[in-house]
Structure formats: structure tokens, C-alpha cells
Design a protein around this motif. Structure first.
Motif, PDB file in Angstrom:
ATOM      1  N   SER A 162     -63.330 -57.427  33.903  1.00  0.00           N
ATOM      2  CA  SER A 162     -63.905 -56.090  34.141  1.00  0.00           C
ATOM      3  C   SER A 162     -64.345 -55.950  35.591  1.00  0.00           C
ATOM      4  CB  SER A 162     -65.099 -55.776  33.243  1.00  0.00           C
ATOM      5  OG  SER A 162     -64.705 -55.746  31.898  1.00  0.00           O
ATOM      6  N   CYS A 192     -61.819 -51.974  32.733  1.00  0.00           N
ATOM      7  CA  CYS A 192     -62.255 -53.007  31.795  1.00  0.00           C
ATOM      8  C   CYS A 192     -61.390 -53.028  30.539  1.00  0.00           C
ATOM      9  CB  CYS A 192     -63.713 -52.838  31.441  1.00  0.00           C
ATOM     10  SG  CYS A 192     -64.141 -51.216  30.859  1.00  0.00           S
ATOM     11  N   CYS A 226     -68.260 -49.699  29.638  1.00  0.00           N
ATOM     12  CA  CYS A 226     -67.203 -49.316  30.569  1.00  0.00           C
ATOM     13  C   CYS A 226     -66.509 -48.034  30.141  1.00  0.00           C
ATOM     14  CB  CYS A 226     -66.154 -50.420  30.694  1.00  0.00           C
ATOM     15  SG  CYS A 226     -64.891 -50.015  31.917  1.00  0.00           S
TER      16      CYS A 226
END
Length: 160
Positions: free
Chosen positions: A124, A151, A158
Motif C-alpha cells: 500500500s 492499496c 484506503c
């Protein structure tokens, strides 16, 4: 050209619809990962048009394949895209974020790029990054940046 034998995997693939082909490729590439991309904005884009503006958009590439493209934000050196898309990532390629200036009568102009390494895709990434720009692009005293989040699906916080 070499003839393809009937019943061969290549011959069978040619007869598949795009949906079936996509499902077949997903089975053949079991290591693909769903990845969420959020392209938030850019700042201080170079002045690419005659009137000192840029009609910016971002292309996302995995290898030679374009996997996402934002909308064009016209006449703006600080575009806000708030673009979100989920892609199928091959689990090993870097993601290349290219910023372009859209032109009506001539080919689009490349403004700069950022290469997100595969390890950062896997673990990520969220942040504001400087764009690598070529020499002929007019650079201002302010740094040109791109803000994004990337991500894998299921990662907390995210692209939501």
C-alpha cells in the motif's frame, strides 16, 4: 503465417467472447490482485498550452498496458480528479502514473510521470510525490506533484 490447429488453446481463445476471455485469463493468471487506485490531485503542472494553462489527465500503466485513465480537467495547473478505480494487478509489475496535457488538434503532451514500485503496490502507498519531468517541459520554481493512494483490496483506510 502458420496455421493454427483446430482445438488448440489458441484457436479456442479466438472463439471466446471478451467476458469469457477475461475469465479465462483470470484463471490462467491466478496471482492477480485487485488493487484500488485513488488519484486525488496534482499541483504546479507545467504550462503546456499557449494561454499558460494545462488540460491535465493521468494514465496509469502496468507494463505496456493502460489500466486506468482520469477525466481531463481543463485549463488548470492544480487539477483535482478524485478518481477511483479498482484494477487487476499482476502482482509483480510497477505502476506508472503519467500526467498528460490533452490537446484538440495535436497529439497530447506528456508532462511527467511517477513510477510506483511493485513492493509499494503490494504493501500500500499513500502520499504526495514529485513528478519526473523531461527537460523540454518548462519547469516552474515550484515542484510538480501528484497525490495518490494505491492499496490491495481489503486494506484498511484506503480509497474509501
Amino acid at each position: 503465417a502458420q496455421a493454427i490447429a483446430s482445438g488448440s488453446p489458441i484457436a479456442e481463445r479466438r472463439r471466446l467472447s471478451p467476458q469469457h476471455l477475461s475469465a479465462t485469463l483470470a484463471r490462467e493468471m491466478p496471482d492477480t490482485v485487485k488493487v484500488n487506485i485513488h488519484i486525488i490531485n496534482a499541483t504546479n503542472l507545467p504550462k503546456m498550452d499557449l494561454l499558460g494553462k494545462t488540460d491535465g489527465y493521468v494514465k496509469v500503466k502496468m507494463g505496456d498496458m493502460e489500466v486506468a485513465r482520469t477525466q481531463v480537467i481543463s485549463k488548470n495547473l492544480n487539477p483535482k480528479w478524485d478518481f477511483k478505480k479498482q484494477i487487476e494487478w499482476d502482482g509483480k509489475s510497477d505502476l506508472l502514473f503519467e500526467v498528460w496535457d490533452s490537446d484538440m488538434l495535436t497529439p497530447d503532451d506528456w508532462c511527467g510521470h511517477f513510477n510506483l514500485r511493485a513492493g509499494s503496490v503490494k504493501s500500500s502507498f499513500a502520499g504526495t510525490v514529485p513528478l519526473d519531468m523531461k527537460k523540454k517541459v518548462q519547469k516552474d520554481e515550484k515542484r510538480t506533484t501528484l497525490t495518490l493512494k494505491v492499496c490491495p483490496e481489503g486494506t484498511e483506510g484506503c480509497c474509501g
